[in-house]
Design a protein around this motif. Structure first.
Motif, mmCIF file in Angstrom:
data_model
loop_
_atom_site.group_PDB
_atom_site.id
_atom_site.type_symbol
_atom_site.label_atom_id
_atom_site.label_comp_id
_atom_site.label_asym_id
_atom_site.label_seq_id
_atom_site.Cartn_x
_atom_site.Cartn_y
_atom_site.Cartn_z
ATOM 1 N N UNK A 248 0.665 -1.111 -0.073
ATOM 2 C CA UNK A 248 0.048 0.000 -0.174
ATOM 3 C C UNK A 248 0.913 1.226 -0.074
ATOM 4 N N UNK A 249 1.892 1.245 0.498
ATOM 5 C CA UNK A 249 2.782 2.480 0.586
ATOM 6 C C UNK A 249 3.912 2.661 -0.530
ATOM 7 N N UNK A 250 4.056 1.814 -1.236
ATOM 8 C CA UNK A 250 5.134 1.929 -2.442
ATOM 9 C C UNK A 250 4.948 3.114 -3.117
ATOM 10 N N UNK A 251 3.722 3.454 -3.714
ATOM 11 C CA UNK A 251 3.311 4.482 -4.396
ATOM 12 C C UNK A 251 3.413 6.091 -3.769
ATOM 13 N N UNK A 252 3.326 5.731 -2.220
ATOM 14 C CA UNK A 252 3.721 7.175 -1.681
ATOM 15 C C UNK A 252 5.035 7.389 -1.399
ATOM 16 N N UNK A 253 5.902 6.495 -1.584
ATOM 17 C CA UNK A 253 7.452 6.789 -1.332
ATOM 18 C C UNK A 253 8.333 6.555 -2.588
ATOM 19 N N UNK A 254 7.544 5.994 -3.688
ATOM 20 C CA UNK A 254 8.472 5.595 -4.980
ATOM 21 C C UNK A 254 7.897 5.889 -6.071
ATOM 22 N N UNK A 255 8.521 6.593 -6.948
ATOM 23 C CA UNK A 255 7.552 6.695 -8.269
ATOM 24 C C UNK A 255 8.049 5.580 -9.249
ATOM 25 N N UNK A 256 7.103 4.520 -9.219
ATOM 26 C CA UNK A 256 7.381 3.196 -10.058
ATOM 27 C C UNK A 256 7.593 3.755 -11.513
ATOM 28 N N UNK A 257 7.141 4.911 -12.101
ATOM 29 C CA UNK A 257 7.151 5.074 -13.350
ATOM 30 C C UNK A 257 8.721 5.344 -14.009
ATOM 31 N N UNK A 258 9.558 5.708 -12.898
ATOM 32 C CA UNK A 258 10.839 5.896 -13.196
ATOM 33 C C UNK A 258 11.775 4.931 -12.408
ATOM 34 N N UNK A 259 11.324 4.459 -11.504
ATOM 35 C CA UNK A 259 12.060 3.445 -10.828
ATOM 36 C C UNK A 259 11.783 1.669 -11.244
ATOM 37 N N UNK A 260 10.749 1.566 -11.478
ATOM 38 C CA UNK A 260 10.228 0.051 -11.582
ATOM 39 C C UNK A 260 10.555 -0.271 -13.266
ATOM 40 N N UNK A 261 11.072 -1.633 -13.499
ATOM 41 C CA UNK A 261 10.901 -2.843 -12.615
ATOM 42 C C UNK A 261 12.257 -3.039 -12.006
ATOM 43 N N UNK A 262 13.228 -2.045 -11.718
ATOM 44 C CA UNK A 262 14.335 -2.327 -11.308
ATOM 45 C C UNK A 262 14.237 -2.773 -9.700
ATOM 46 N N UNK A 263 15.334 -2.583 -9.122
ATOM 47 C CA UNK A 263 15.576 -3.026 -7.603
ATOM 48 C C UNK A 263 14.663 -2.587 -6.521
ATOM 49 N N UNK A 264 14.150 -1.315 -6.989
ATOM 50 C CA UNK A 264 13.059 -0.729 -6.113
ATOM 51 C C UNK A 264 11.645 -1.542 -6.112
ATOM 52 N N UNK A 265 11.417 -2.133 -7.078
ATOM 53 C CA UNK A 265 10.000 -3.039 -7.366
ATOM 54 C C UNK A 265 10.123 -4.050 -6.292
ATOM 55 N N UNK A 266 11.127 -4.113 -5.574
ATOM 56 C CA UNK A 266 11.268 -5.509 -4.572
ATOM 57 C C UNK A 266 10.344 -4.726 -3.420
ATOM 58 N N UNK A 267 10.155 -3.593 -3.323
ATOM 59 C CA UNK A 267 9.311 -2.974 -2.437
ATOM 60 C C UNK A 267 7.785 -3.769 -2.258
ATOM 61 N N UNK A 268 7.085 -3.544 -3.564
ATOM 62 C CA UNK A 268 5.621 -3.872 -3.578
ATOM 63 C C UNK A 268 5.857 -5.466 -3.648
ATOM 64 N N UNK A 269 6.612 -6.050 -4.724
ATOM 65 C CA UNK A 269 6.601 -7.405 -4.938
ATOM 66 C C UNK A 269 7.042 -8.181 -3.620
ATOM 67 N N UNK A 270 8.148 -7.597 -2.995
ATOM 68 C CA UNK A 270 8.345 -8.236 -1.706
ATOM 69 C C UNK A 270 7.059 -8.234 -0.653
ATOM 70 N N UNK A 271 6.562 -7.140 -0.594
ATOM 71 C CA UNK A 271 5.260 -7.038 0.269
ATOM 72 C C UNK A 271 4.272 -8.293 -0.138
ATOM 73 N N UNK A 272 4.129 -8.259 -1.463
ATOM 74 C CA UNK A 272 3.167 -9.439 -1.817
ATOM 75 C C UNK A 272 3.544 -10.769 -1.644
ATOM 76 N N UNK A 273 5.147 -11.026 -1.609
ATOM 77 C CA UNK A 273 5.355 -12.332 -1.241
ATOM 78 C C UNK A 273 5.017 -12.538 0.408
#
Length: 740
Positions: A248-273
């Motif tokens: 829920x918080x990944x979009x508040x702290x990260x701009x996925x349009x410029x950071x994903x699907x690189x290492x920062x995408x582990x934040x939401x994906x790791x949360x789902x895991x």
């Protein structure tokens, strides 16, 4: 153990497990919608969660059925793609209708192409080919851009069953181990690829299937190893809540349009895991009751069609209103309408399709999917051909019009020495161009469009050998909009004109000011390539430069925007191999609007409503349309630089109009149309020849809006040594417009 024979407690735990994953997937897609509408276009990470859960659910189901020897490919493909495609095809059809009703004809062709690509699960590759970046919604954004994630999912669902069956056939008893090793290796390789490609070319990395596999792969690995990874029961509630918080918080702290699907995408994906690892517990401390709340269950149930509906409705709203983003009231209305349509789609499409499992199975179901997707694809390509024919007919008609009335329409209408002519049906040209103008594909080799890694593209206009003069013309998109004029000039004078332009860049030693620092760095790299091209091609007879007046560069000290621009320009010009070769700066065209959406929602309807009276009814004050671009001041700093100001071919003494001499001037409010650029060619060419051939000596500029001693508007000028303009020009040269 087969599912049917599982004990009651196991079945209860499995049901809770599925319920929590369903709720998590619904929450993830709902977050995508909320951030698109209320978060200024920030990317939430919900799509990354969606892909990871797709990998988990698909792998678990397929492996279970393969082990039971219950997987029939034809039936599996038919069921999976019918359920996935049916709501998508409904939204595609509605988007086609919205496109015709509220969106400009200039985007019809690209939208039809995207409908075909969406129906065949290839949209992410179409986005890459089109070089579209994923970011905030705007009127220039594709109404189908969000289908890229379905394309990645569809490609995975198409290939994955075949790969699993192959591994099971080859490895047999060790198939699960072999599959785990291969998926782990592929996931790591994809992660590294996503990391490196994201650093080199983020827009391509965002859409690329190869960079997204690691997210799907992590879900697949979890499905293969879940029985061995279960955390202690006492820790599961905390881990589940932590995972939900990360999603829920990944979009508040990260701009996925410029950071994903690189290492920062582990934040939401790791949360789902974490949520999946901790799911299935009967503890009352976990989030299962929260995810089972009726409102969240409803959102989860409609989340997929909600995701499909919200984006085209948002883009249609932006086109209708001419705004860049919705306010909170409009966003609330859009999400409400989207929810109603999503509920209807679930009730009338998704649920009835599930009931067809009793009577539509095997090859007949597979055939239905193939016929549906094939019909949409063939219909789309037929539509593209029809649009191409219409555009070709309109372009040919416009060209004939310009040829028939050459010398008295467009810019020629502003020439006091031009000839007058009776135009038989002047409204025809307004209908042909209507303010919109597709890019000329034949000038694609002259253009660099924000690609990564940076490319330096240069093309030759006119004769490539036996030419009288060789000239380099360089600048940004405003420069490239005059490509057809440069081509005519080259043909008229027997010159070779080398044209090199890049989006958002021009020849300047100062780094561009940009909201995205990466774009500024890429522009700097392009300028370095331009300098190298000039250094290794020292035999040019002149350098012609033109850039948007909206541009800004980085300042030093207390410099003004114009001072920074002009000093960066003159410093760049000073690096040319031979200072006796002139630099000719062409002042940027007047800017009618600073927003394509404003132009579309206000100016285009004004032209359509007023017809031949649009040149007066739709005009704006001249002082609002002119802005200093630093060219005049830079020319004053270089002893062998000259300024060409064509403003009086666009504007009268007091106003500027979007229609001049029956010809629409602007594509979007700030780029000129091909047709108007063509009418500028004789006047721009004459003044370029004056400098290159030394026909006339530079003279001081007269007051803006007045004719020169020759009787023609416009002039070749040499500003005063301090780079100032005439008093009238200073009064009209606004610096208040937004920079690009």
């Amino acid at each position: 153990m087969p599912e049917a024979s599982a004990p009651p407690v196991a079945r209860s735990s499995r049901a809770g497990h599925i319920s929590e994953i369903h709720g998590l997937r619904g929450l993830a897609l709902a977050l995508v919608v909320v951030f698109h509408l209320f978060g200024n276009g920030r990317v939430s990470g919900g799509v990354d969660v969606f892909l990871a859960l797709t990998g988990f659910l698909a792998t678990r189901s397929l492996v279970s059925r393969i082990e039971r020897q219950d997987l029939r490919l034809v039936d599996h493909y038919g069921r999976s793609f019918l359920r996935l495609s049916a709501p998508g095809l409904l939204v595609l059809a509605a988007t086609a209708v919205l496109t015709v009703l509220v969106m400009p004809e200039a985007i019809w062709r690209s939208t039809v192409r995207e409908i075909a690509a969406s129906a065949t699960y290839l949209l992410n590759w179409e986005m890459i080919q089109s070089q579209l970046a994923y970011g905030a919604a705007g009127p220039d954004t594709s109404p189908l851009q969000h289908f890229w994630s379905l394309a990645v999912q569809g490609q995975f669902l198409l290939v994955w069953p075949l790969l699993l069956l192959t591994i099971w056939y080859l490895a047999r008893r060790r198939a699960r181990v072999a599959l785990t090793v291969l998926v782990a290796a592929g996931t790591v390789a994809s992660f590294v690829f996503a990391w490196r490609l994201g650093e080199a070319d983020q827009p391509v990395a965002y859409f690329h299937t190869g960079t997204r596999f690691w997210e799907i792969g992590l879900g697949a690995l979890l499905a293969l190893t879940l029985p061995h990874l279960r955390p202690p029961v006492v820790l599961r509630p905390s881990l589940a809540w932590l995972g939900l918080a990360m999603v829920a918080s990944s979009g508040l702290f990260l701009d996925g349009g410029t950071l994903f699907p690189g290492p920062w995408a582990l934040w939401p994906v790791g949360g789902a895991i974490l949520v999946v690892l901790a799911s299935g517990t009967t503890s009352s401390l976990g989030p299962q009751k929260f995810l089972a709340l009726p409102p969240l269950r409803f959102i989860a149930d409609i989340s997929f069609p909600l995701y499909l509906w919200h984006w085209p409705l948002l883009i249609a709203y932006l086109h209708m209103t001419g705004t860049e983003r919705p306010d909170w009231r409009a966003a609330a209305i859009i999400i409400s309408v989207s929810m109603v349509l999503a509920w209807l789609t679930r009730a009338l499409v998704e649920q009835p399709l599930r009931r067809t499992d009793r009577w539509l199975r095997g090859f007949p179901r597979f055939a239905v999917v193939a016929v549906l997707l094939g019909a949409v694809t063939m219909g789309s390509f037929a539509g593209i051909r029809q649009i191409d024919r219409q555009e070709a007919e309109l372009a040919a008609s416009a060209d004939r019009f310009l040829d028939d009335y050459a010398g008295c329409v467009g810019a020629a209408a502003m020439d006091p020495e031009g000839s007058s002519c009776a135009v038989s049906d002047p409204e025809v040209l307004l209908e042909l161009v209507a303010g919109y103008d597709a890019d000329e594909n034949r000038f694609g080799d002259c253009w660099s469009n924000r690609e990564r890694p940076v490319q330096f593209n240069v093309c030759a206009l006119g004769p490539e050998s036996g030419y009288e003069r060789r000239i380099l013309v360089t600048g940004d998109s405003h420069n490239n909009a005059l490509a057809v004029a440069y081509e005519k000039i080259a043909e008229t004078y027997g010159w070779r004109i080398d044209l090199a332009s890049r989006a958002g860049c021009h020849w300047n030693t100062r780094p561009m000011s940009a909201r995205n620092p990466e774009s500024a760095e890429l522009c700097t790299q392009w300028n370095q390539m331009l300098d190298e091209h000039i250094r290794t091609n020292p035999h040019y007879d002149a350098y012609v430069v033109l850039h948007s007046a909206r541009k800004s560069v980085q300042k030093i000290g207390d410099e003004s925007r114009v001072e920074a621009l002009s000093r960066g320009l003159s410093d760049a010009w000073a690096t040319r191999p031979d200072l006796s070769v002139p630099v000719i700066a062409v002042r940027d065209n007047p800017t009618f609007t600073y927003s394509a959406s404003d132009f579309e929602s206000t100016t285009v309807p004004c032209i359509a409503e007023n017809g031949l009276s649009a040149d007066v009814a739709c005009a704006k004050d001249r002082d609002e349309a002119l802005r200093r671009d630093g060219s005049a001041e830079a020319v004053a700093l270089d002893p062998n630089a000259h300024l060409i100001d064509l403003t009086d071919y666009y504007c009268g003494p007091e106003t500027c109009s979007p229609v001049v001499g029956y010809v629409p001037v602007y594509q979007d409010g700030y780029h000129v149309t091909k047709q108007f650029a063509e009418t500028l060619a004789p006047y721009l060419g004459r003044q370029l020849r004056d400098v290159v051939e030394g026909v006339t000596s530079p003279t001081n500029a007269g007051p803006t809006g007045k004719t020169t001693p020759s009787g023609r508007p416009g002039s070749i000028t040499k500003p005063t040594p301090d780079g100032t303009l005439s008093p009238t020009d200073l009064a009209t040269a606004k610096d208040s417009a937004p920079a690009e």
